[in-house]
Design a protein around this motif. Sequence first.
Motif, PDB file in Angstrom:
ATOM      1  N   UNK A  76       0.839  -1.198   0.000  1.00  0.00           N
ATOM      2  CA  UNK A  76       0.000   0.000   0.000  1.00  0.00           C
ATOM      3  C   UNK A  76       0.877   1.251   0.000  1.00  0.00           C
ATOM      4  N   UNK A  77       0.542   2.194  -0.885  1.00  0.00           N
ATOM      5  CA  UNK A  77       1.385   3.383  -1.040  1.00  0.00           C
ATOM      6  C   UNK A  77       0.664   4.653  -0.621  1.00  0.00           C
ATOM      7  N   UNK A  78       1.402   5.508   0.103  1.00  0.00           N
ATOM      8  CA  UNK A  78       0.935   6.853   0.430  1.00  0.00           C
ATOM      9  C   UNK A  78       1.767   7.837  -0.382  1.00  0.00           C
ATOM     10  N   UNK A  79       1.124   8.739  -1.105  1.00  0.00           N
ATOM     11  CA  UNK A  79       1.853   9.751  -1.863  1.00  0.00           C
ATOM     12  C   UNK A  79       1.902  11.064  -1.101  1.00  0.00           C
ATOM     13  N   UNK A  80       3.103  11.588  -0.852  1.00  0.00           N
ATOM     14  CA  UNK A  80       3.243  12.874  -0.157  1.00  0.00           C
ATOM     15  C   UNK A  80       3.268  13.980  -1.204  1.00  0.00           C
ATOM     16  N   UNK A  81       2.293  14.891  -1.140  1.00  0.00           N
ATOM     17  CA  UNK A  81       2.189  15.969  -2.120  1.00  0.00           C
ATOM     18  C   UNK A  81       2.172  17.323  -1.423  1.00  0.00           C
ATOM     19  N   UNK A  82       2.441  18.365  -2.204  1.00  0.00           N
ATOM     20  CA  UNK A  82       2.411  19.728  -1.674  1.00  0.00           C
ATOM     21  C   UNK A  82       3.010  20.694  -2.672  1.00  0.00           C
ATOM     22  N   UNK A  83       2.753  21.967  -2.450  1.00  0.00           N
ATOM     23  CA  UNK A  83       3.361  23.007  -3.278  1.00  0.00           C
ATOM     24  C   UNK A  83       4.851  23.107  -2.937  1.00  0.00           C
ATOM     25  N   UNK A  84       5.637  23.804  -3.749  1.00  0.00           N
ATOM     26  CA  UNK A  84       7.059  24.000  -3.397  1.00  0.00           C
ATOM     27  C   UNK A  84       7.207  24.725  -2.059  1.00  0.00           C
ATOM     28  N   UNK A  86      -1.717   7.200  11.187  1.00  0.00           N
ATOM     29  CA  UNK A  86      -2.918   7.728  10.535  1.00  0.00           C
ATOM     30  C   UNK A  86      -2.992   7.267   9.081  1.00  0.00           C
ATOM     31  N   UNK A  87      -1.843   7.182   8.419  1.00  0.00           N
ATOM     32  CA  UNK A  87      -1.796   6.725   7.028  1.00  0.00           C
ATOM     33  C   UNK A  87      -2.256   5.277   6.930  1.00  0.00           C
ATOM     34  N   UNK A  88      -1.804   4.465   7.858  1.00  0.00           N
ATOM     35  CA  UNK A  88      -2.170   3.045   7.921  1.00  0.00           C
ATOM     36  C   UNK A  88      -3.682   2.907   8.079  1.00  0.00           C
ATOM     37  N   UNK A  89      -4.232   3.720   8.987  1.00  0.00           N
ATOM     38  CA  UNK A  89      -5.669   3.697   9.250  1.00  0.00           C
ATOM     39  C   UNK A  89      -6.452   4.215   8.041  1.00  0.00           C
ATOM     40  N   UNK A  90      -5.919   5.265   7.406  1.00  0.00           N
ATOM     41  CA  UNK A  90      -6.577   5.883   6.249  1.00  0.00           C
ATOM     42  C   UNK A  90      -6.740   4.880   5.102  1.00  0.00           C
ATOM     43  N   UNK A  91      -5.785   3.979   4.976  1.00  0.00           N
ATOM     44  CA  UNK A  91      -5.822   2.964   3.923  1.00  0.00           C
ATOM     45  C   UNK A  91      -6.767   1.812   4.270  1.00  0.00           C
ATOM     46  N   UNK A  92      -7.402   1.896   5.442  1.00  0.00           N
ATOM     47  CA  UNK A  92      -8.328   0.834   5.847  1.00  0.00           C
ATOM     48  C   UNK A  92      -7.601  -0.431   6.261  1.00  0.00           C
ATOM     49  N   UNK A  93      -6.382  -0.259   6.806  1.00  0.00           N
ATOM     50  CA  UNK A  93      -5.564  -1.404   7.179  1.00  0.00           C
ATOM     51  C   UNK A  93      -5.564  -1.623   8.683  1.00  0.00           C
TER      52      UNK A  93
END
Length: 363
Positions: A1-9, A272-279
């Motif tokens: 399972x992958x979490x992508x970290x995004x944001x503006x510069x 939180x990422x783990x939980x967000x993925x429903x894991x």
Amino acid sequence: MKMGIVGLPNVGKSTLFNAITKAGAECANYPFCTIEPNVGVVPVPDERLDKLTQMYNPQKVTHAVIEFVDIAGLVKGASKGEGLGNKFLSHIREVDSIVEVVRCFEDSNVIHVDGNIDPIRDIDTINLELILADLETVNKRIDNVKKKIKADKKYQEELDVFEKIKQALEAGKLAQTLSFTDEEKAIIKDAFLLTMKPILYVANVSEEQLNDIANDKNVNSVKEYAKEQGAEVISLCVKIEEELASLDEDEEKEMLEALGLEESGLDKVIKASYDLLGLMSFLTAGEPEVRAWTIKKGTKAPQAAGKIHSDIERGFIRAEIVSYDDLIREGSINAVKERGLMRSEGKEYVMQDGDVVLFRFNV
């Protein structure tokens, strides 16, 4: 399972990624590995494994893991290929959910692409690009379905669901804010819509802001925005997290105590990422190894057994289960058995987070 970290510069996105992966590198029991320069696999912090390790003194301890991807910085016009837009969008398609880093700190030495700090504007900039990219996908799908309907009316439901999504996107809403039936979810699954991906917002604040985070107007504006989406917000100071990640365990504890924090922001993000993925995790424990195994919430016992080995799923007889809390309270597996707290569960049993399990099988 992958979490992508995004944001503006200049919001702290890559610093957060580097801190997360550095923390992973220093986890004694799970070696951090770099798959490519922007991908890292890190262990999910789990205090239960520490307690079971004390109980069993195993030769090996293995954490559940989660994958983080540092996605190319986004600029306005990404959906039209501006900057690294195409790369940004293709990378987001490959992840299961999104960690959106939002700048909430003031610092004249760190230039903001839009000249001033406005977290909601920044979120809207990113989400708008996701919406515009999805609109293009949805419009193409609608055109194709309309052609199919002429020959077969069974495609009407598909048309209806994509029209519903189009309406929401045109109103500036993410597709994930809509409610869908199981049948509708099955229809839209292969569209790989960006705005269907769950989002975790990370509010990057200064050390001074941490002291009065409950009254911070920038952070509270992000929380209000996220609440409307049903999303979660974690506030942290990326600069502090980077420093914490470079310390050993004892030094990290000391620094956290000095800052008045119970756990690092990184641990919160990973959990939180783990939980967000429903894991969730079920646990196996013995002298050879104490281990957390990752499964989707709602997984039944035979499929959970298959995570260990396909033969165990194929020859599944039963699962002998004790809850983690019962095991810790009683102090040993023998005490658990004496108290009648060990359960024997069959093929229809839905696994619970923290189940300590021994699978019986025959092949």
